[in-house]
Design a protein around this motif. Structure first.
Motif, PDB file in Angstrom:
ATOM      1  N   UNK A   1    -104.632   3.649 -40.353  1.00 59.61           N
ATOM      2  CA  UNK A   1    -103.701   4.630 -39.789  1.00 59.61           C
ATOM      3  C   UNK A   1    -103.996   4.789 -38.294  1.00 59.61           C
ATOM      4  N   UNK A   2    -102.989   4.487 -37.485  1.00 59.55           N
ATOM      5  CA  UNK A   2    -103.050   4.805 -36.057  1.00 59.55           C
ATOM      6  C   UNK A   2    -102.244   6.079 -35.870  1.00 59.55           C
ATOM      7  N   UNK A   3    -102.937   7.190 -35.760  1.00 59.86           N
ATOM      8  CA  UNK A   3    -102.238   8.454 -35.598  1.00 59.86           C
ATOM      9  C   UNK A   3    -101.534   8.504 -34.242  1.00 59.86           C
ATOM     10  N   UNK A   4    -100.606   9.434 -34.110  1.00 51.25           N
ATOM     11  CA  UNK A   4     -99.872   9.580 -32.853  1.00 51.25           C
ATOM     12  C   UNK A   4    -100.843   9.749 -31.685  1.00 51.25           C
ATOM     13  N   UNK A   5    -100.558   9.037 -30.586  1.00 50.85           N
ATOM     14  CA  UNK A   5    -101.339   9.102 -29.340  1.00 50.85           C
ATOM     15  C   UNK A   5    -102.699   8.425 -29.447  1.00 50.85           C
ATOM     16  N   UNK A   6    -102.896   7.589 -30.499  1.00 51.26           N
ATOM     17  CA  UNK A   6    -104.175   6.888 -30.632  1.00 51.26           C
ATOM     18  C   UNK A   6    -104.337   5.813 -29.566  1.00 51.26           C
ATOM     19  N   UNK A   7    -103.230   5.203 -29.162  1.00 48.28           N
ATOM     20  CA  UNK A   7    -103.273   4.099 -28.199  1.00 48.28           C
ATOM     21  C   UNK A   7    -102.354   4.421 -27.030  1.00 48.28           C
ATOM     22  N   UNK A   8    -102.833   4.127 -25.828  1.00 44.79           N
ATOM     23  CA  UNK A   8    -102.049   4.318 -24.605  1.00 44.79           C
ATOM     24  C   UNK A   8    -101.935   2.983 -23.887  1.00 44.79           C
ATOM     25  N   UNK A   9    -100.703   2.599 -23.528  1.00 45.65           N
ATOM     26  CA  UNK A   9    -100.541   1.322 -22.817  1.00 45.65           C
ATOM     27  C   UNK A   9    -100.672   1.527 -21.310  1.00 45.65           C
ATOM     28  N   UNK A  10    -100.541   0.453 -20.534  1.00 43.93           N
ATOM     29  CA  UNK A  10    -100.766   0.508 -19.087  1.00 43.93           C
ATOM     30  C   UNK A  10     -99.712   1.338 -18.359  1.00 43.93           C
TER      31      UNK A  10
ATOM     32  N   UNK B   1     -98.404   5.734 -28.658  1.00 43.20           N
ATOM     33  CA  UNK B   1     -97.792   5.291 -29.910  1.00 43.20           C
ATOM     34  C   UNK B   1     -97.380   6.444 -30.813  1.00 43.20           C
ATOM     35  N   UNK B   2     -96.422   6.161 -31.659  1.00 42.30           N
ATOM     36  CA  UNK B   2     -96.116   7.051 -32.775  1.00 42.30           C
ATOM     37  C   UNK B   2     -97.054   6.696 -33.930  1.00 42.30           C
ATOM     38  N   UNK B   3     -97.099   7.546 -34.928  1.00 42.80           N
ATOM     39  CA  UNK B   3     -97.991   7.294 -36.064  1.00 42.80           C
ATOM     40  C   UNK B   3     -97.607   5.967 -36.725  1.00 42.80           C
ATOM     41  N   UNK B   4     -98.623   5.138 -36.958  1.00 39.45           N
ATOM     42  CA  UNK B   4     -98.386   3.806 -37.508  1.00 39.45           C
ATOM     43  C   UNK B   4     -99.342   3.580 -38.673  1.00 39.45           C
ATOM     44  N   UNK B   5     -98.843   3.015 -39.761  1.00 40.55           N
ATOM     45  CA  UNK B   5     -99.641   2.845 -40.977  1.00 40.55           C
ATOM     46  C   UNK B   5     -99.553   1.391 -41.436  1.00 40.55           C
TER      47      UNK B   5
END
Length: 545
Positions: A411-420, A425-429
């Motif tokens: 689970x990649x919860x919302x705001x787990x990853x920030x791009x350049x 990101x939105x929540x991704x499963x």
């Protein structure tokens, strides 16, 4: 009493008759069509007859057994020798009327080749390679050329390829510019035959096109040629033509500004070691991120700062300048981006003993480990690590000691990853399991070379021809492939004549053939819990005609 019996019998007969009508109607079916017609139109009669000598007619009539149509009339139909004025072709009922508009040469054999122009009306069955032959003298040319066409890369025979013949005089002015007057199409086994030829010196070609016009004029077309001129004095058989895609001599770079802001460059040929540099505006080169494809024929450029109205890129190969490309955009132009992810799973299964890779569609600036969760079955896991990949700015690598029978949820919860660009990101499963080790095998190729003074490139392919790995060898050796999934594989070998570690295509104008390729016909099958040892004996390199 009698009247009652008559009435009863009449009722019975009426009921019986009504039943027959009902069941008869129920079983009634619409007329069924016959079997599908697979036969092309058949010539019933030619006036004057085919192979007429001392030909003097101005009109030729060809009568067929069914209605037909003509397609691409003036592309498919040719007359050799070509008259100054093109004949007129018209359909009348089931007949083709050919009107000759020019005078004919004396004592000359003429061949009208209809290519793929004639097809029936209903099913479009083609009458391929049909010819009408006549002579204005007493002799009809009867020499022939025959052989087969093979795809160099796949080793398979090529159907529907156009085989073209030019006289030496025609070759210098017509090839690549005009359609041939002498041609044929290979059959389903890649075989061809050119007939009714007169003694002369010829050059022979084969062409495979996506949009047929019988002219070699596009980079993506496959071409083949006979290196030596053919001095035709007798029937010649067993000619082999090898199709290949020629590497363009001049580099062309196509550019595209995507709606999400990335810049895509496509090269019309594979480069050796491409690189990109921003030469304008000043200071922007340091903040670019370049993604070169494994095939080295595309480049995606991500610019961290997008506040420019024009930008200039310089392209290099092995640090040698190639080209300069300009792009323009509005300074305030906005782009729509949605941060998404792909994973290195196949059918939601992860290869054993590997990390799971999280690949974003944009370069990653940062991530929050606390917002990345991993569940094993229904239990939260904490003893895993997430790191940035050192070779790809778009990839996060998650390491964990996987268990075979467990079900995993990442689970990649919302705001787990920030791009350049600052997008989050939105929540991704992602749900997956770990594949069984027994689904993977060890393959060893015991390879024997025919000449230790030469170099060879051994390639492992899927049974569908997708290249998985290549190894350069110069001597007898064993090549080991660990943890390859069970299935079917093929081996292809390149005779690396110039020892540069890659396959080199040929050049038609320079009369240079491509490097030879041998495809092993034996399919290698990897089975569960089995270490496969396969001998590969590379044959002596063939001599290309």
């Amino acid at each position: 009493m009698l009247n009652k019996r008559v009435t009863f019998l009449a009722a019975i007969f009426c009921l019986f008759g009504l039943t027959l009508i009902i069941f008869g109607c129920a079983n009634r079916q619409l007329p069924q069509g016959g079997p599908r017609d697979h036969d092309p139109p058949k010539l019933l009669k030619a006036t004057p007859p085919n192979e007429t000598r001392f030909f003097k007619a101005k009109v030729i009539q060809l009568d067929f057994d069914e209605f037909f149509k003509l397609t691409n009339t003036y592309t498919e139909i040719t007359m050799s020798p070509a008259p100054a004025k093109t004949p007129d072709y018209k359909i009348k009922n089931k007949s083709l009327i050919i009107t000759l508009k020019d005078s004919l040469e004396k004592n000359t054999t003429y061949v009208i080749n209809f290519g793929k122009a004639i097809a029936d009306v209903n099913e479009s069955n083609l009458l391929k390679n049909f010819t009408y032959v006549f002579s204005t003298g007493a002799h009809i040319d009867s020499l022939s050329l025959s052989g087969k066409v093979i795809n160099t890369v796949t080793g398979e025979r090529e159907k529907e390829a156009t085989v073209m013949l030019f006289t030496l005089k025609q070759d210098s002015t017509n090839f690549g510019k005009k359609r041939p007057t002498i041609f044929t199409t290979t059959d389903t086994a890649g075989n061809f035959s050119l007939n009714n030829l007169h003694p002369d010196t010829y050059r022979l070609y084969a062409l495979k096109e996506k949009t047929p016009n019988k002219i070699y004029d596009k980079d993506d077309e496959l071409i083949a040629f006979n290196t030596k001129d053919i001095h035709l004095t007798k029937d010649t058989e067993n000619i082999q033509l090898k199709l290949f895609q020629q590497t363009p001599t001049k580099l062309r770079i196509d550019k595209k500004f995507d709606l999400d802001g990335k810049i895509l460059f496509t090269f019309n040929k594979q480069l050796n070691n491409p690189s990109v540099k921003v030469t304008y505006p000043p200071g922007y080169d340091e903040q670019k991120i370049v993604d070169i494809s494994k095939t080295k024929d595309t480049a995606i450029v991500f610019m961290k700062k997008m506040d420019f109205d024009s930008i200039r890129f310089a392209f290099f190969d092995n640090n040698k300048p190639l080209d300069t490309i300009y792009l323009r955009k509005g300074k305030k132009e906005s782009f729509t981006r949605t941060l998404g992810f792909l994973y290195n799973t196949s059918n939601d299964k992860l290869r054993p003993n590997t990390d799971i890779l999280i690949k974003a569609n944009f370069p990653i600036d940062s991530f929050e480990p606390a917002l990345i969760n991993l569940k094993e079955d229904s239990t939260d896991i904490s003893n895993f690590t997430v790191t940035k990949d050192t070779t790809d700015a778009r990839v996060l690598r998650l390491n964990y000691r996987w268990h075979q029978v467990s079900n995993y949820t990442l689970i990649l919860n919302a705001d787990a990853v920030t791009d350049i660009y600052g997008d989050k990101n939105r929540r991704n499963l992602k749900r997956f399991t770990v594949d069984k080790p027994e689904n993977y095998s060890l393959l060893t190729l015991t390879t024997t070379v025919p000449d230790t003074g030469k170099q060879y490139i051994v390639e492992l392919l899927t049974d569908r021809g997708v290249k998985l790995r290549s190894d350069v060898i110069t001597k007898n050796t064993s090549i080991i492939y660990k943890n390859y999934i069970n299935g079917k594989y093929k081996v292809r070998v390149i005779y690396d004549a110039n020892k540069n570690g890659k396959w080199d295509s040929g050049n038609v104008k320079q009369r240079i053939q491509p490097e030879n390729i041998w495809v092993n016909e034996t399919i290698i099958t990897l089975r569960p819990n089995w270490d496969q040892v396969t001998p590969i004996v590379i044959p002596k390199e063939p001599v290309t005609p």
